[in-house]
Write an enzyme that holds these catalytic residues in place. Structure first.
Site, mmCIF file in Angstrom:
data_model
loop_
_atom_site.group_PDB
_atom_site.id
_atom_site.type_symbol
_atom_site.label_atom_id
_atom_site.label_comp_id
_atom_site.label_asym_id
_atom_site.label_seq_id
_atom_site.Cartn_x
_atom_site.Cartn_y
_atom_site.Cartn_z
ATOM 1 N N LEU A 30 -43.868 18.981 11.655
ATOM 2 C CA LEU A 30 -44.270 20.256 12.237
ATOM 3 C C LEU A 30 -43.841 21.432 11.374
ATOM 4 O O LEU A 30 -44.556 22.433 11.286
ATOM 5 C CB LEU A 30 -43.679 20.399 13.644
ATOM 6 C CG LEU A 30 -44.160 19.392 14.694
ATOM 7 C CD1 LEU A 30 -43.549 19.711 16.051
ATOM 8 C CD2 LEU A 30 -45.688 19.368 14.788
ATOM 9 N N SER A 165 -38.437 22.425 22.710
ATOM 10 C CA SER A 165 -39.290 21.295 23.075
ATOM 11 C C SER A 165 -39.580 21.391 24.557
ATOM 12 O O SER A 165 -38.808 21.996 25.320
ATOM 13 C CB SER A 165 -38.589 19.969 22.772
ATOM 14 O OG SER A 165 -39.270 18.877 23.371
ATOM 15 N N TYR A 180 -30.821 14.573 23.074
ATOM 16 C CA TYR A 180 -31.925 15.375 22.532
ATOM 17 C C TYR A 180 -32.401 16.390 23.564
ATOM 18 O O TYR A 180 -32.554 17.580 23.256
ATOM 19 C CB TYR A 180 -33.084 14.476 22.116
ATOM 20 C CG TYR A 180 -34.300 15.242 21.642
ATOM 21 C CD1 TYR A 180 -34.376 15.727 20.343
ATOM 22 C CD2 TYR A 180 -35.377 15.491 22.497
ATOM 23 C CE1 TYR A 180 -35.483 16.447 19.906
ATOM 24 C CE2 TYR A 180 -36.481 16.206 22.078
ATOM 25 C CZ TYR A 180 -36.534 16.686 20.777
ATOM 26 O OH TYR A 180 -37.633 17.401 20.355
ATOM 27 N N LYS A 184 -32.235 20.560 23.188
ATOM 28 C CA LYS A 184 -33.390 21.451 23.222
ATOM 29 C C LYS A 184 -33.290 22.470 24.356
ATOM 30 O O LYS A 184 -33.785 23.599 24.233
ATOM 31 C CB LYS A 184 -34.678 20.630 23.330
ATOM 32 C CG LYS A 184 -34.997 19.849 22.053
ATOM 33 C CD LYS A 184 -35.097 20.767 20.842
ATOM 34 C CE LYS A 184 -35.475 20.043 19.565
ATOM 35 N NZ LYS A 184 -35.571 20.949 18.398
ATOM 36 N N THR A 215 -47.595 13.847 14.816
ATOM 37 C CA THR A 215 -47.189 13.945 13.422
ATOM 38 C C THR A 215 -47.354 12.576 12.764
ATOM 39 O O THR A 215 -47.578 11.565 13.441
ATOM 40 C CB THR A 215 -45.725 14.384 13.315
ATOM 41 O OG1 THR A 215 -44.895 13.386 13.938
ATOM 42 C CG2 THR A 215 -45.496 15.723 14.008
#
Length: 276
Positions: A30, A165, A180, A184, A215
């Protein structure tokens, strides 16, 4: 005589022409797509930061070629540089900004895109991996934003975009990724907090929160796990995962003068995932 086709009609405030931009984690994924969007919007002064110097140089060369072949840019007017940087190290981030200021004299738009994700259950997550994730996803974003502001404030301000995110707002399933998700959420709130702190200094800080994006890395993973791909698509109201270019409009909007009265906000680009 200039025989190049005229530029498409658009609001002048969306132009990135004459702006100096920087993106971390930009050699691929990204981050690279954010760089491409800036170049397509007229940016010819760009710094690409990533962990491996050779990869940043390759990405810079690729984007320079893209600018001349597809964006009507003149080769002698393009300055895209690659800089090795470990965002988890404050000293490395400071050194990278020093290179940028020496090369361009200022910085107008910064995207803190570098980040990692790993999937372990909370009970089994190795402690050293948790620390590494937070060092990159949270501390690295903070170091990047703070150093950007230090250079933007003397020049009257700028725009900082922290890549969060949709995981800042929901708990992803079926994969397990508590650190994670937590990191975020921290980035999202960091953007709001820094925005308030620096608002009167002319520095805008916003968060961009992507959903599931196809991606190259994600495609490779899903090729081996079709069931996971089907689950993610089923849970997304639009019935598909996003393409990296689906973020181009949002990142240019936040970085450009088109969003000049916007700070402390989050833009989610998730196909409606967080709406249900």
């Amino acid at each position: 005589m200039d025989n190049r086709p005229p530029a498409p009609m658009t609001l002048p405030s969306f132009s990135m022409q004459d702006k100096v931009c920087m993106v971390t984690g930009a050699a691929r994924g990204l981050g690279f797509e954010f760089c491409r969007a800036f170049v397509q919007s007229g940016c010819t002064s760009l710094a690409i930061l990533d962990l491996k110097d050779t990869e940043t140089k390759i990405a810079a060369a690729e984007l320079s070629l893209f600018a001349t072949e597809h964006c009507n840019a003149k080769a002698d007017g393009i300055k895209i540089i690659g800089i090795e940087c470990d965002v988890s190290s404050e000293v490395s981030v400071q050194n990278a900004f020093s290179i940028i200021i020496n090369a361009f004299g200022r910085i107008d738009a910064v995207v803190a895109s570098a980040g990692i994700v790993e999937n372990y259950s909370a009970l089994d997550y190795p402690a050293d991996r948790v620390k590494r994730l937070f060092d990159i996803n949270v501390h690295g974003v903070f170091f990047t934003a703070r150093e950007a502001a230090r250079h933007m404030i003397p020049h009257g301000g700028g725009s900082i975009i922290l890549i969060s995110s949709m995981s800042a707002n929901i708990v992803n399933i079926p994969q397990l990724q508590t650190p994670y998700n937590t990191s975020k959420a921290a980035v999202k709130h960091m953007a709001a907090s820094l925005a308030v702190e620096w608002a009167k200094e002319g520095v805008r800080v916003n968060a961009l929160s992507p959903g599931y994006m196809l991606t190259k890395l994600t495609k490779t993973i899903l090729e081996k796990d079709v069931e996971l791909k089907n689950t993610w698509e089923r849970l997304t109201p639009m019935g598909r995962m996003g393409e990296p270019e689906d973020l181009a409009g949002a990142i240019v909007f936040l970085a450009s003068d088109a969003s000049k009265f916007m700070t402390g906000s989050e833009i989610r680009v998730d196909g409606g995932y967080c709406a249900i």
